[in-house]
Design an enzyme around this catalytic site. Structure first.
Site, mmCIF file in Angstrom:
data_model
loop_
_atom_site.group_PDB
_atom_site.id
_atom_site.type_symbol
_atom_site.label_atom_id
_atom_site.label_comp_id
_atom_site.label_asym_id
_atom_site.label_seq_id
_atom_site.Cartn_x
_atom_site.Cartn_y
_atom_site.Cartn_z
ATOM 1 N N GLY A 1 9.991 7.221 -5.424
ATOM 2 C CA GLY A 1 9.174 7.647 -4.295
ATOM 3 C C GLY A 1 9.465 6.781 -3.089
ATOM 4 C CD GLU A 2 9.248 2.168 -2.429
ATOM 5 O OE1 GLU A 2 10.143 1.325 -2.209
ATOM 6 O OE2 GLU A 2 8.145 1.876 -2.936
#
Length: 340
Positions: A305-306
């Site tokens: 993610g991120e």
């Protein structure tokens, strides 16, 4: 956003106003490409990516002078059901880590010259537990989408979007199950590394959420409000605003794609200005991308993610654009063209 008795009316109006591709800019890119010192098509998808940038920026000479990576962070009430390997406190701790420059995405942005911005979407205030009621009411959902639209306010010419939020792979799975049907367990993955028990709890949470909201999930925007989270609503807003302002978008993984899937369910052309940065190892991401007609640029087994995969993909776009912009033509290099 205007005052309206139907909170989603403005979103539907904006979707109806989405611009299409600039075909003249695409033609100009193809004309230049034909003069460059390489065989036609030799750079493969790098060539079509430059055409895509031109189409959606509306520029015969596309740019990535101000690429921006945005991470949207939210908190979810469903985490109380044991659906994540990490506690909700990690949300605030990771925001501090981003601010200190210690996360993976900080390193990727620094390595590839990408701007970076984090949106804190009230991570200390979880959304409603989707198994018991809506995550957000309609007005709250629209307001959060509007907040996400600010991602393109700084004048970026290329946007990569990602997220951070403990429990958000569960709500993403719920969104996919609502949009596409099938066994809820099919859409559930390991997330941040849950064990078999956690995986079972995730699947049960998705089943219960669908049951709780049965009869209200025919409208994709209701799916977003009832089953999503603030970061997913904000990403949907950012994607839509980017289209309206002619900013190409690189999507990150499983959760970011859930925001895109909501828009696609409203209008099948809503993601034409988007590319999938990578194929995530989470859940049924490959199936979702196929449904959306998006071919991922990378497949590295990532599930962080991120916006990490999207940032890596943005580096490919920068490379494609550099080749198109700076490569010598046959005439400039004194190289003979293709034999007639």
């Amino acid at each position: 956003m205007t005052e309206n008795a139907a909170p989603f009316a403005d979103i539907r109006r904006l979707i109806a106003e989405m611009p299409g591709p600039d075909t003249d800019s695409v033609a100009a890119v193809r004309a230049r490409d034909a003069t460059l010192t390489k065989p036609p098509g030799a750079l493969g998808r790098l060539e079509t990516l430059v055409e895509w940038l031109a189409a959606w920026q509306g520029k015969a000479k596309p740019t990535l002078d101000r690429p921006l990576v945005c991470v949207f962070a939210g908190s979810h009430g469903v985490t109380a059901r044991g659906v994540s390997a990490f506690p909700p406190e990690v949300n605030r701790q990771m925001l501090d880590n981003f601010a200190a420059g210690g996360a993976a995405i900080n390193q990727l942005c620094a390595a590839y010259g990408l701007g970076f911005r984090v949106f804190d979407l009230a991570v200390d205030l979880p959304t409603g537990d989707i198994c018991e009621g809506p995550a957000l009411d309609e007005k709250g959902c629209v307001a959060t989408m509007a907040f996400g639209m600010e991602a393109v306010a700084a004048g970026t010419d290329g946007l990569a979007i990602g997220e951070m939020g403990i429990g958000n792979t569960t709500v993403a799975a719920a969104i996919y199950a609502a949009l596409y049907g099938g066994d809820p367990a099919h859409w559930v993955g390991r997330g941040t590394g849950v064990d078999a028990g956690g995986l079972a709890r995730k699947a049960e949470a998705v089943r219960l959420a669908l049951q709780t909201h049965a009869g209200h999930l025919d409208d994709p925007l209701q799916v977003l409000a009832r089953l999503g989270g603030r970061e997913i609503a904000a990403m949907a807003g950012a994607i839509l605003a980017a289209r309206l302002q002619r900013v190409p978008v690189v999507l990150d993984g499983y959760v970011a794609t859930a925001a895109a899937a909501v828009l696609h369910a409203l209008d099948a052309s809503a993601l034409d200005h988007c590319v999938a940065g990578h194929l995530s190892a989470e859940g049924a991401h490959a199936e979702v991308l196929e449904r959306l007609g998006l071919e991922p640029l990378l497949s590295l087994g990532m599930r962080l993610g991120e916006a990490s995969g999207a940032a890596l993909a943005m580096s490919l776009l920068k490379g494609a654009l550099a080749c198109h912009r700076d490569m010598a033509t046959f005439e400039q290099a004194g190289v003979s063209g293709k034999a007639g």
